[in-house]
Design a protein around this motif. Structure first.
Motif, PDB file in Angstrom:
ATOM      1  N   LEU A  55     -16.943  79.189-103.213  1.00 33.29           N
ATOM      2  CA  LEU A  55     -18.286  78.874-103.697  1.00 33.29           C
ATOM      3  C   LEU A  55     -18.848  80.032-104.515  1.00 33.29           C
ATOM      4  CD1 LEU A  55     -20.558  76.837-103.769  1.00 33.29           C
ATOM      5  CD2 LEU A  55     -21.399  77.756-101.596  1.00 33.29           C
ATOM      6  N   THR A  56     -18.554  81.256-104.129  1.00 33.85           N
ATOM      7  CA  THR A  56     -18.987  82.418-104.908  1.00 33.85           C
ATOM      8  C   THR A  56     -18.436  82.333-106.331  1.00 33.85           C
ATOM      9  OG1 THR A  56     -19.179  83.877-102.981  1.00 33.85           O
ATOM     10  CG2 THR A  56     -18.788  84.930-105.114  1.00 33.85           C
ATOM     11  N   TYR A  61     -19.184  81.074-112.087  1.00 35.60           N
ATOM     12  CA  TYR A  61     -18.837  80.309-113.303  1.00 35.60           C
ATOM     13  C   TYR A  61     -20.094  79.700-113.916  1.00 35.60           C
ATOM     14  CZ  TYR A  61     -16.761  76.853-116.406  1.00 35.60           C
ATOM     15  OH  TYR A  61     -16.433  76.118-117.502  1.00 35.60           O
ATOM     16  N   ILE A  62     -20.933  79.105-113.074  1.00 34.56           N
ATOM     17  CA  ILE A  62     -22.171  78.473-113.554  1.00 34.56           C
ATOM     18  C   ILE A  62     -23.063  79.511-114.231  1.00 34.56           C
ATOM     19  CG2 ILE A  62     -24.304  77.338-112.814  1.00 34.56           C
ATOM     20  CD1 ILE A  62     -22.609  76.149-110.480  1.00 34.56           C
ATOM     21  N   PHE A  63     -23.260  80.636-113.567  1.00 31.58           N
ATOM     22  CA  PHE A  63     -24.129  81.661-114.125  1.00 31.58           C
ATOM     23  C   PHE A  63     -23.591  82.204-115.453  1.00 31.58           C
ATOM     24  CE2 PHE A  63     -25.868  82.956-109.675  1.00 31.58           C
ATOM     25  CZ  PHE A  63     -26.755  81.895-109.719  1.00 31.58           C
ATOM     26  N   ARG A  64     -22.287  82.403-115.520  1.00 31.76           N
ATOM     27  CA  ARG A  64     -21.703  82.996-116.721  1.00 31.76           C
ATOM     28  C   ARG A  64     -21.639  81.998-117.875  1.00 31.76           C
ATOM     29  NH1 ARG A  64     -17.572  86.666-117.675  1.00 31.76           N
ATOM     30  NH2 ARG A  64     -18.575  87.939-116.055  1.00 31.76           N
ATOM     31  N   ALA A 161     -23.286  68.965 -98.587  1.00 30.57           N
ATOM     32  CA  ALA A 161     -23.954  68.460 -99.788  1.00 30.57           C
ATOM     33  C   ALA A 161     -24.911  69.509-100.355  1.00 30.57           C
ATOM     34  CB  ALA A 161     -24.702  67.170 -99.471  1.00 30.57           C
ATOM     35  N   TRP A 162     -24.464  70.748-100.374  1.00 34.26           N
ATOM     36  CA  TRP A 162     -25.308  71.805-100.928  1.00 34.26           C
ATOM     37  C   TRP A 162     -25.451  71.619-102.433  1.00 34.26           C
ATOM     38  CZ3 TRP A 162     -23.200  76.887 -98.286  1.00 34.26           C
ATOM     39  CH2 TRP A 162     -23.391  76.779 -96.902  1.00 34.26           C
ATOM     40  N   SER A 163     -26.603  72.029-102.959  1.00 29.49           N
ATOM     41  CA  SER A 163     -26.850  71.815-104.386  1.00 29.49           C
ATOM     42  C   SER A 163     -27.528  73.016-105.031  1.00 29.49           C
ATOM     43  CB  SER A 163     -27.724  70.565-104.594  1.00 29.49           C
ATOM     44  OG  SER A 163     -29.014  70.745-104.050  1.00 29.49           O
ATOM     45  N   LEU A 164     -27.290  73.138-106.322  1.00 32.27           N
ATOM     46  CA  LEU A 164     -27.954  74.108-107.177  1.00 32.27           C
ATOM     47  C   LEU A 164     -28.246  73.367-108.468  1.00 32.27           C
ATOM     48  CD1 LEU A 164     -28.812  77.120-107.302  1.00 32.27           C
ATOM     49  CD2 LEU A 164     -26.628  77.592-108.424  1.00 32.27           C
ATOM     50  N   SER A 165     -29.515  73.043-108.685  1.00 30.44           N
ATOM     51  CA  SER A 165     -29.875  72.129-109.769  1.00 30.44           C
ATOM     52  C   SER A 165     -30.948  72.716-110.671  1.00 30.44           C
ATOM     53  CB  SER A 165     -30.407  70.805-109.188  1.00 30.44           C
ATOM     54  OG  SER A 165     -29.504  70.236-108.272  1.00 30.44           O
ATOM     55  N   PRO A 166     -30.882  72.420-111.985  1.00 31.13           N
ATOM     56  CA  PRO A 166     -31.978  72.809-112.872  1.00 31.13           C
ATOM     57  C   PRO A 166     -33.275  72.152-112.404  1.00 31.13           C
ATOM     58  CG  PRO A 166     -30.044  72.163-114.135  1.00 31.13           C
ATOM     59  CD  PRO A 166     -29.766  71.788-112.712  1.00 31.13           C
ATOM     60  N   SER A 175     -21.239  70.660-108.026  1.00 29.81           N
ATOM     61  CA  SER A 175     -20.273  69.564-107.881  1.00 29.81           C
ATOM     62  C   SER A 175     -19.031  69.743-108.738  1.00 29.81           C
ATOM     63  CB  SER A 175     -20.938  68.224-108.217  1.00 29.81           C
ATOM     64  OG  SER A 175     -21.379  68.215-109.570  1.00 29.81           O
ATOM     65  N   GLY A 176     -19.071  70.637-109.711  1.00 27.87           N
ATOM     66  CA  GLY A 176     -17.911  70.865-110.561  1.00 27.87           C
ATOM     67  C   GLY A 176     -16.830  71.657-109.853  1.00 27.87           C
ATOM     68  N   SER A 177     -15.713  71.863-110.519  1.00 26.53           N
ATOM     69  CA  SER A 177     -14.577  72.552-109.900  1.00 26.53           C
ATOM     70  C   SER A 177     -14.215  73.865-110.579  1.00 26.53           C
ATOM     71  CB  SER A 177     -13.347  71.637-109.901  1.00 26.53           C
ATOM     72  OG  SER A 177     -13.009  71.262-111.234  1.00 26.53           O
ATOM     73  N   GLU A 178     -14.812  74.154-111.734  1.00 25.28           N
ATOM     74  CA  GLU A 178     -14.459  75.375-112.451  1.00 25.28           C
ATOM     75  C   GLU A 178     -14.959  76.599-111.686  1.00 25.28           C
ATOM     76  OE1 GLU A 178     -16.317  72.966-113.658  1.00 25.28           O
ATOM     77  OE2 GLU A 178     -15.618  72.276-115.628  1.00 25.28           O
ATOM     78  N   THR A 179     -14.152  77.647-111.710  1.00 24.84           N
ATOM     79  CA  THR A 179     -14.526  78.881-111.016  1.00 24.84           C
ATOM     80  C   THR A 179     -14.290  80.088-111.915  1.00 24.84           C
ATOM     81  OG1 THR A 179     -12.317  79.148-110.046  1.00 24.84           O
ATOM     82  CG2 THR A 179     -13.974  77.924-108.751  1.00 24.84           C
ATOM     83  N   LEU A 180     -14.904  81.188-111.543  1.00 27.15           N
ATOM     84  CA  LEU A 180     -14.730  82.443-112.261  1.00 27.15           C
ATOM     85  C   LEU A 180     -14.442  83.537-111.256  1.00 27.15           C
ATOM     86  CD1 LEU A 180     -15.082  84.183-114.905  1.00 27.15           C
ATOM     87  CD2 LEU A 180     -17.480  84.485-114.203  1.00 27.15           C
ATOM     88  N   ASP A 181     -13.310  84.200-111.411  1.00 23.87           N
ATOM     89  CA  ASP A 181     -12.980  85.321-110.531  1.00 23.87           C
ATOM     90  C   ASP A 181     -13.842  86.532-110.887  1.00 23.87           C
ATOM     91  OD1 ASP A 181     -11.003  83.891-109.260  1.00 23.87           O
ATOM     92  OD2 ASP A 181      -9.392  84.640-110.545  1.00 23.87           O
ATOM     93  N   TRP A 182     -14.310  87.229-109.865  1.00 26.14           N
ATOM     94  CA  TRP A 182     -15.041  88.454-110.173  1.00 26.14           C
ATOM     95  C   TRP A 182     -14.048  89.542-110.582  1.00 26.14           C
ATOM     96  CZ3 TRP A 182     -14.859  86.675-105.018  1.00 26.14           C
ATOM     97  CH2 TRP A 182     -14.064  87.426-104.140  1.00 26.14           C
TER      98      TRP A 182
END
Length: 573
Positions: A55-56, A61-64, A161-166, A175-182
């Motif tokens: 999740l991190t 990924y979302i933030f970047r 069902a955790w969410s982070l929404s505009p 809900s997406g699957s893309e991730t970003l490694d730190w």
């Protein structure tokens, strides 16, 4: 030069970033399947270390990629976060750092004006908040030039069902699957210069300032302050670092004591180490959680411990507690004995610490078993790798056992204040390499006692109140000519509370009559309408003819404190 160090000497600090320390480094003790964060109200709502890692990376990924956080390099983009306690809150902190951003904590009690001021001061480019704070964040965003599409609302109330929404849509970005490694960082210079956290504190004087915390300072604080815990575990194999998170994510307690330290201390022989998150503090819920889950460790502040001691509601609620810790204000010897009587069937180890945001939290730790063994009740010994000097008013080192202002050094020190070179020079640069705490203390035989607080900062429970902020507000009132604020000690609540000394404007002929002159209640209500609840004038309002000041115009708070000693005014509680 007289420099004090930890009696046991220094320890090795891994040259690694904070996320790698927690998730990958061998010194971190959490296991993949361990539930590291748990919703106290609904324990099924939890997250394991393995799940938190994924999740991190998703949040990063979302933030970047959606908001550009970290795109121009690490430690530049500020994400202002106003979050209630939940298992998702610390993971959002991890996600900001993983994206290369700076996590900036904001009180959930902040008014629209306070949100706008901190957003502008920190130059935040993205706002993240719990749903209860969304209205104020949206209102403040407009004042700060931040568009609604850059406000994210978090919700982890529903398991799975955790969410982070505009704020403007119902889209769940998680809900997406893309991730970003730190990015794993091992270069010592980069660890020291990359800011990952911005927490507002009043330092030694003045309005709140953003304290910049780096990878190095948070890693060093984690490893060094948790050394006594490791030593305690070795002596008590059944001890696990379970705890109840009840202090805010806007200060160092939420970051260090809840998001990082218990995670780091999850020993391989202990399967139950976890943090039970309260949405917000409520005494009845706090004691009920302790009775239901029997956590072995608890840090809290003096007013809460005092309430535990005095409340008839507390019976067997804390029977499972093995270790209790306190900080932020002194507790008397007799009071601490009364508190301990309610903890662990009267057998819990109890200790106090001393710390500040500018040192990334804890500076000293009282040996956990010392009070029970010999009745010692100081703020403890210096943590490993921390250095201390004690100076007189001429900046000369005082003899051992004599009081003086305490200056600290070492890798736990923050980088300084955001955009405040004047404050940096005063607090961190004079003398170079040391931080002036503003606290007066004594060191003798390796133990430290706090004698007095030199700084102006008022500590109401776990919150910081800057006198200058309230004074600026008071003097903006058309019927007040001048004002000064000090902290006075409330014995019943065992905490400092703000008291205002104010000067009425001269009544002009034909204008206001004495009957219509502003009252103390009017002043208190005016402040109440403008600031967060913890900043209110609970120490009452005192009208005086003139505020005592020095020739240079500085408020002589020592004169006001002396005046307060002789006043018999009932606090507004």
């Amino acid at each position: 030069m007289r420099v004090y160090k930890a009696p046991a000497g220094d320890i090795d600090i891994p040259p690694v970033d904070i996320l790698s320390l927690l998730f990958d480094d061998n010194s971190g003790q959490a296991r993949e399947a361990t539930k590291i964060h748990v919703d106290a109200a609904h324990p099924i709502n939890s997250i394991t270390k393995a799940e938190a890692r994924t999740l991190t990376k998703r949040i990063a990924y979302i933030f970047r990629h959606r908001y550009g956080i970290g795109a121009s390099g690490p430690g530049r983009d500020v994400v202002l976060c106003s979050l209630y306690g939940s298992p998702l809150a610390p993971v959002i902190f991890y996600g900001v750092v993983a994206a290369g951003g700076i996590y900036c904590g904001l009180s959930t009690k902040a008014t629209v004006g306070e949100v706008s001021a901190q957003a502008s001061s920190s130059r935040a480019s993205l706002l993240v908040c719990s749903s209860e704070c969304a209205g104020r964040m949206c209102a403040a965003a407009g004042q700060s030039g931040i568009t609604d599409d850059r406000i994210l609302v978090s919700d982890s109330s529903q398991p799975g069902a955790w969410s982070l929404s505009p704020a403007a849509t119902a889209e769940n970005l998680l809900s997406g699957s893309e991730t970003l490694d730190w990015t794993t960082i091992t270069d010592t210079s980069a660890l020291d210069t990359t800011t990952i956290c911005l927490l507002y504190s009043s330092g030694t004087t003045g309005l709140p300032k953003g304290v910049k915390i780096s990878h190095q300072s948070l890693v060093a604080s984690t490893v060094c302050t948790m050394q006594p815990s490791k030593e305690y575990q070795e002596k008590h194999p059944g001890f696990s670092f379970d705890t109840v998170a009840h202090l805010p994510m806007s200060n160092i307690a939420g970051i260090g004591l809840y998001s990082v330290n218990p995670f780091y201390m999850n020993g391989t022989t202990h399967s139950t180490d976890k943090k039970y998150w309260m949405k917000k503090y409520n005494f009845d819920e706090f004691i009920d959680i302790h009775r239901r889950f029997n956590p072995a460790y608890q840090f809290s502040v003096p007013p809460i411990w005092l309430q535990v001691a005095k409340s008839d509601k507390v019976t067997n609620h804390f029977d499972g507690l093995q270790v209790a810790s306190t900080r932020s204000a002194p507790i008397g010897f007799d009071t601490i004995k009364e508190i301990r009587g309610k903890l662990g069937k009267g057998k819990a180890d109890i200790y106090q610490t001393w710390g500040i945001t500018e040192a990334t939290g804890v500076v000293t730790v009282h040996p956990w078993e010392a009070f029970v063994k010999d009745g010692t009740w100081s703020v403890g010994q210096l943590c490993p790798n921390v250095t201390l000097r004690i100076l007189d008013e001429s900046d000369n080192d005082v003899p051992e056992g004599e009081p003086g202002e305490m200056l600290i050094g070492g890798p736990i020190l923050a980088q300084g204040y955001l955009n405040r070179p004047d404050a940096d020079k005063e607090a961190f640069g004079n003398p170079s390499g040391w931080y002036r705490t503003g606290d007066v203390g004594v060191c003798k035989d390796g133990l430290i006692w706090i004698v007095d607080r030199k700084k102006e900062l008022i500590k109401y429970k776990a919150n910081q109140v800057a006198p200058a902020e309230l004074e600026a507000l008071l003097t903006s009132h058309p019927q007040l000519a001048d004002a000064a604020v000090i902290g006075v000690w409330d014995e019943e609540r065992q905490t400092e509370i703000p008291r205002a000394y104010v000067v009425r404007r001269d009544l002009q002929p034909g204008s206001l009559s004495d009957a219509n002159a502003i009252s103390g209640s009017d002043v208190a209500d005016f402040v109440k309408s403008k600031v967060s609840s913890y900043k209110q004038l609970r120490g009452v309002v005192v009208f005086i003819e003139q505020i005592p000041k020095s020739a240079s115009g500085k408020v002589l708070r020592k004169d006001l404190r002396e005046m307060a000693k002789h006043e018999s005014l009932k606090p507004k509680l």
